[in-house]
Design an enzyme around this catalytic site. Structure first.
Site, short mmCIF file in Angstrom:
data_model
loop_
_atom_site.label_atom_id
_atom_site.label_comp_id
_atom_site.label_asym_id
_atom_site.label_seq_id
_atom_site.Cartn_x
_atom_site.Cartn_y
_atom_site.Cartn_z
N THR A 142 -0.59 -22.52 19.30
CA THR A 142 -1.90 -22.15 19.81
C THR A 142 -2.60 -21.10 18.94
O THR A 142 -1.95 -20.22 18.37
CB THR A 142 -1.82 -21.63 21.27
OG1 THR A 142 -3.12 -21.19 21.68
CG2 THR A 142 -0.84 -20.48 21.42
N GLN A 143 -3.91 -21.21 18.88
CA GLN A 143 -4.70 -20.18 18.18
C GLN A 143 -4.77 -18.89 18.99
O GLN A 143 -5.16 -17.86 18.47
CB GLN A 143 -6.13 -20.70 17.96
CG GLN A 143 -6.19 -21.86 17.00
CD GLN A 143 -7.61 -22.40 16.83
OE1 GLN A 143 -8.59 -21.75 17.19
NE2 GLN A 143 -7.72 -23.59 16.27
N CYS A 144 -4.42 -18.97 20.28
CA CYS A 144 -4.45 -17.76 21.10
C CYS A 144 -3.38 -16.79 20.63
O CYS A 144 -2.28 -17.19 20.26
CB CYS A 144 -4.16 -18.09 22.57
SG CYS A 144 -5.47 -19.02 23.35
N THR A 203 1.55 -4.82 4.09
CA THR A 203 1.35 -5.27 5.47
C THR A 203 0.76 -6.67 5.57
O THR A 203 0.95 -7.35 6.58
CB THR A 203 0.42 -4.30 6.24
OG1 THR A 203 -0.84 -4.25 5.56
CG2 THR A 203 1.02 -2.92 6.33
N THR A 221 2.67 -10.26 14.33
CA THR A 221 1.53 -10.75 13.57
C THR A 221 0.67 -9.53 13.23
O THR A 221 0.63 -8.56 14.00
CB THR A 221 0.77 -11.82 14.40
OG1 THR A 221 -0.18 -12.47 13.58
CG2 THR A 221 0.09 -11.28 15.63
N SER A 269 0.05 -9.94 -0.75
CA SER A 269 -0.67 -11.21 -0.74
C SER A 269 -0.18 -12.11 -1.88
O SER A 269 -0.55 -13.28 -1.94
CB SER A 269 -2.19 -11.00 -0.77
OG SER A 269 -2.53 -10.01 -1.69
N ASP A 290 1.49 -6.65 -4.57
CA ASP A 290 0.68 -6.63 -3.36
C ASP A 290 1.22 -7.80 -2.54
O ASP A 290 1.45 -8.89 -3.09
CB ASP A 290 -0.78 -6.88 -3.74
CG ASP A 290 -1.73 -6.82 -2.55
OD1 ASP A 290 -2.65 -6.00 -2.60
OD2 ASP A 290 -1.56 -7.61 -1.60
N THR A 323 0.81 -1.22 0.00
CA THR A 323 0.00 0.00 0.00
C THR A 323 0.84 1.26 0.00
O THR A 323 0.47 2.27 -0.63
CB THR A 323 -0.92 0.01 1.25
OG1 THR A 323 -1.83 -1.08 1.13
CG2 THR A 323 -1.72 1.29 1.36
#
Ligand code: ASP
Length: 345
Positions: free
Chosen positions: A280-282, A93, A169, A63, A61, A17
């Site tokens: 972990t997903q946490c 990002t 993250t 992605s 980009d 961006t």
């Protein structure tokens, strides 16, 4: 005395961006060339340092980032490593945390700053965050004391914090403060002054030359558990002959369903040579497979603990370790050990 003067900095512009402009037809953002960034941030030319720039072709980009892109980036840094004191990677990002994590493993014995940054709003727009991000990232890359860089790491600068790259993250698609480092403190806090957290920064203890790793194993899957996940979906991953590794995104402190079929699938996958890592997903905290019976079943099935690794760091670390050709015992040892400050244990 900290200073920024007379350093040589290389900006590597990959897209994202920060340098995008709107397509008049579709109104969607797409990457534009580096001169556009230079025009919007004329300060680049008046910095006390020598600042050169290289743009990727094509600009992307983020992605569209791939492991081949990481190899290209690492190779570029290696090629110019001796000519510059620090590097800025301008990057979208969306996958910046993956690239920062991958680079940290690929650049062994790094002794110079590699600072990734980008923005949420394009640099040509009135309220852009790109200008401040870029200028501060340059200051950080140029900062040194007694000839030594203050941040000789792959780091990510965004809004007002500098983080270790492999601890980050992306946590907001909207706020200027787009990144978090839930399990590790910021390497620097940026306000009127830049306050470096020297205790948190990794400083090299030996003088070895940079070595880049270009082999990454890409036949890896991320399997995110959810209540009701079907046997078929799990089997699509566990029985995939090509898959060499699985990042298992579990609940809480590393727990999963104890249904027989699930444990059997994981156990068989391990028996057939797949490396399964529990993450972990946490957002914050760590995996401890001894805390609950449900976690212990995974431990018994041969799953490795990812402790407090982010998915981004766990995935790229596994790509890196499998790429080294290590056997599963050595992968196990390295997975739970800090190679680049990515894990707290
Ligand atoms: N889609 C963009 C990218 O990751 C988003 C951004 O840069 O913020 O390239």
């Amino acid at each position: 005395m900290d200073s920024q003067g007379e350093m040589a900095i290389l900006i590597i512009y990959t897209g994202g961006t920060i340098g995008m402009v709107r397509d008049p037809g579709t109104n969607a953002l797409h990457p534009f060339d580096f001169s556009h960034i230079q025009d919007q941030v004329p300060e680049i030319k008046s910095f006390g340092s020598t600042i050169d720039a290289i743009a990727f072709s094509p600009l992307i980009d983020s992605s569209d980032v791939t492991p081949e892109f990481w190899v290209k980036l690492a190779t570029l840094i290696e090629k110019h490593y001796l000519d510059y004191d620090g590097f800025i990677v301008l990057h979208g990002t969306d996958t910046m945390a993956y690239t920062a994590s991958a680079l940290s493993f690929m650049l062994e014995n790094l002794q110079k700053p590699v600072i990734l940054t980008g923005s949420q709003l394009p640099i040509g727009t009135l309220r852009t965050d790109g200008k401040e991000n870029l200028i501060t990232a340059i200051e950080i890359a140029a900062a040194h004391r007694d000839g030594q860089p203050l941040v000789p790491e792959v780091a990510l600068y965004f809004e007002n914090r500098l983080y270790r790259g492999n601890r980050t993250t992306k946590t907001s698609s909207e706020h200027f403060n787009a990144f978090s480092s839930p399990n590790y403190p910021a390497l620097a806090d940026i306000g009127i002054n830049i306050k470096y957290n020297h205790q948190a920064i990794r400083y090299p203890t030996t003088l070895r030359s940079l070595h880049i790793h270009q082999r990454l194993e890409t036949d890896i899957a991320v399997l995110k558990l959810f209540p009701g996940i079907s046997e078929n979906m799990v089997k699509a991953v566990t029985r995939d002959d090509k898959a060499r590794g699985i990042i298992l995104e579990t609940y809480g402190s590393g727990n999963a369903t104890t249904e027989d079929w699930f444990i059997r699938e994981i156990q068989d996958a391990v028996k057939h040579g797949k490396v399964v890592v529990n993450i972990t997903q946490c957002l914050a905290g760590k995996v401890d497979m001894t805390a609950y019976e449900n976690g212990r079943r995974l431990l018994d099935a041969g799953v490795m603990g990812g402790y407090d690794l982010t998915t981004e760091a766990g995935l790229t670390k596994l790509m890196f370790l499998l790429g080294l050709g290590l056997d599963s015992q050595r992968i196990h040892k390295n997975m739970e050990f800090s190679l680049r400050g990515e894990i707290s244990s």
